[in-house]
Design a protein around this motif. Sequence first.
Motif, PDB file in Angstrom:
ATOM      1  N   UNK A   8     -35.356 -46.612  51.651  1.00 24.83           N
ATOM      2  CA  UNK A   8     -34.651 -45.996  50.527  1.00 24.83           C
ATOM      3  C   UNK A   8     -33.981 -44.690  50.953  1.00 24.83           C
ATOM      4  N   UNK A   9     -34.626 -43.957  51.842  1.00 28.71           N
ATOM      5  CA  UNK A   9     -34.073 -42.685  52.333  1.00 28.71           C
ATOM      6  C   UNK A   9     -32.785 -42.930  53.112  1.00 28.71           C
ATOM      7  N   UNK A  10     -32.789 -43.938  53.953  1.00 26.40           N
ATOM      8  CA  UNK A  10     -31.594 -44.259  54.739  1.00 26.40           C
ATOM      9  C   UNK A  10     -30.421 -44.583  53.813  1.00 26.40           C
ATOM     10  N   UNK A  11     -30.674 -45.402  52.819  1.00 28.07           N
ATOM     11  CA  UNK A  11     -29.604 -45.781  51.879  1.00 28.07           C
ATOM     12  C   UNK A  11     -29.136 -44.574  51.069  1.00 28.07           C
ATOM     13  N   UNK A  12     -30.078 -43.724  50.691  1.00 23.29           N
ATOM     14  CA  UNK A  12     -29.735 -42.530  49.928  1.00 23.29           C
ATOM     15  C   UNK A  12     -28.888 -41.570  50.752  1.00 23.29           C
ATOM     16  N   UNK A  13     -29.175 -41.457  52.023  1.00 23.92           N
ATOM     17  CA  UNK A  13     -28.411 -40.586  52.926  1.00 23.92           C
ATOM     18  C   UNK A  13     -26.929 -40.946  52.896  1.00 23.92           C
ATOM     19  N   UNK A  51     -25.360 -42.793  50.479  1.00 26.46           N
ATOM     20  CA  UNK A  51     -24.757 -42.931  49.151  1.00 26.46           C
ATOM     21  C   UNK A  51     -24.874 -41.670  48.294  1.00 26.46           C
ATOM     22  N   UNK A  52     -26.009 -40.994  48.363  1.00 20.04           N
ATOM     23  CA  UNK A  52     -26.226 -39.802  47.536  1.00 20.04           C
ATOM     24  C   UNK A  52     -25.972 -38.508  48.298  1.00 20.04           C
ATOM     25  N   UNK A  53     -25.937 -38.602  49.640  1.00 21.52           N
ATOM     26  CA  UNK A  53     -25.697 -37.403  50.442  1.00 21.52           C
ATOM     27  C   UNK A  53     -26.989 -36.779  50.930  1.00 21.52           C
ATOM     28  N   UNK A  54     -26.861 -35.932  51.944  1.00 21.93           N
ATOM     29  CA  UNK A  54     -28.026 -35.330  52.592  1.00 21.93           C
ATOM     30  C   UNK A  54     -28.815 -34.422  51.656  1.00 21.93           C
ATOM     31  N   UNK A  55     -28.139 -33.515  50.969  1.00 16.98           N
ATOM     32  CA  UNK A  55     -28.841 -32.544  50.122  1.00 16.98           C
ATOM     33  C   UNK A  55     -29.642 -33.230  49.022  1.00 16.98           C
ATOM     34  N   UNK A  56     -29.033 -34.180  48.343  1.00 15.54           N
ATOM     35  CA  UNK A  56     -29.743 -34.916  47.291  1.00 15.54           C
ATOM     36  C   UNK A  56     -30.928 -35.698  47.857  1.00 15.54           C
ATOM     37  N   UNK A  57     -30.720 -36.247  49.045  1.00 16.62           N
ATOM     38  CA  UNK A  57     -31.788 -37.018  49.692  1.00 16.62           C
ATOM     39  C   UNK A  57     -32.969 -36.118  50.053  1.00 16.62           C
TER      40      UNK A  57
END
Length: 208
Positions: free
Chosen positions: A188-193, A195-201
């Motif tokens: 989930x972290x990889x996908x978030x990186x 799609x949502x960006x580093x700071x949000x992740x």
Amino acid sequence: MIKWIQKLFTSTKTEENTDCMKKYLIVGLGNIGAEYVNTRHNVGFKVVDFLAKKEGLSFETVKLGSLAEYKFKGRSFFLLKPNTYMNLSGKAVKYWMDKENIPLENIMIITDDLNLSFGTIRIKPKGSDGGHNGLKNINLILNTNQYTRFRFGISDEFKKGQQVDYVLGEWDETEKAKLTERFELASEIIKSFGTAGLENTMNMYNGK
């Protein structure tokens, strides 16, 4: 006519830049060879293996490693397992970064960390190598430490003088029972990186 050509050239460059920003290089660090497969030091390999298997992907043997491409929400994630051994990981990272024209800010390096308790996750936008030989070589080859690193805690439950044996040792039964849940989170972290960006992740997952 000249203005039309200039407009076409500018449009093409903009599209190329946009395409580059949608590419991500996710590098799991580890050592090749059967003797290293289930060791703590190979947790980077295990994380990308888990995501690939979950999504029905196969790794292909390529120059300097094994690669699988995962497409998700308009992004392309290149999952890389370098075959250079840990101490020369930077060579593979640099090659695939250049080959796929992936910007530095879209690179994530997944590595084990003795300074974090087992399964603890820490995502950082930069930092020192912390004594990790894989990160040390990447810093050297890229000539920077300004890239995202995903540290997976393996704890430091070893006696003095036994660090190498511990890091290159296999997970104990208690750890093995918890790995699947941790790898699910890592996916989930990889996908978030991407799609949502580093700071949000970082805000969402650090310390979990």
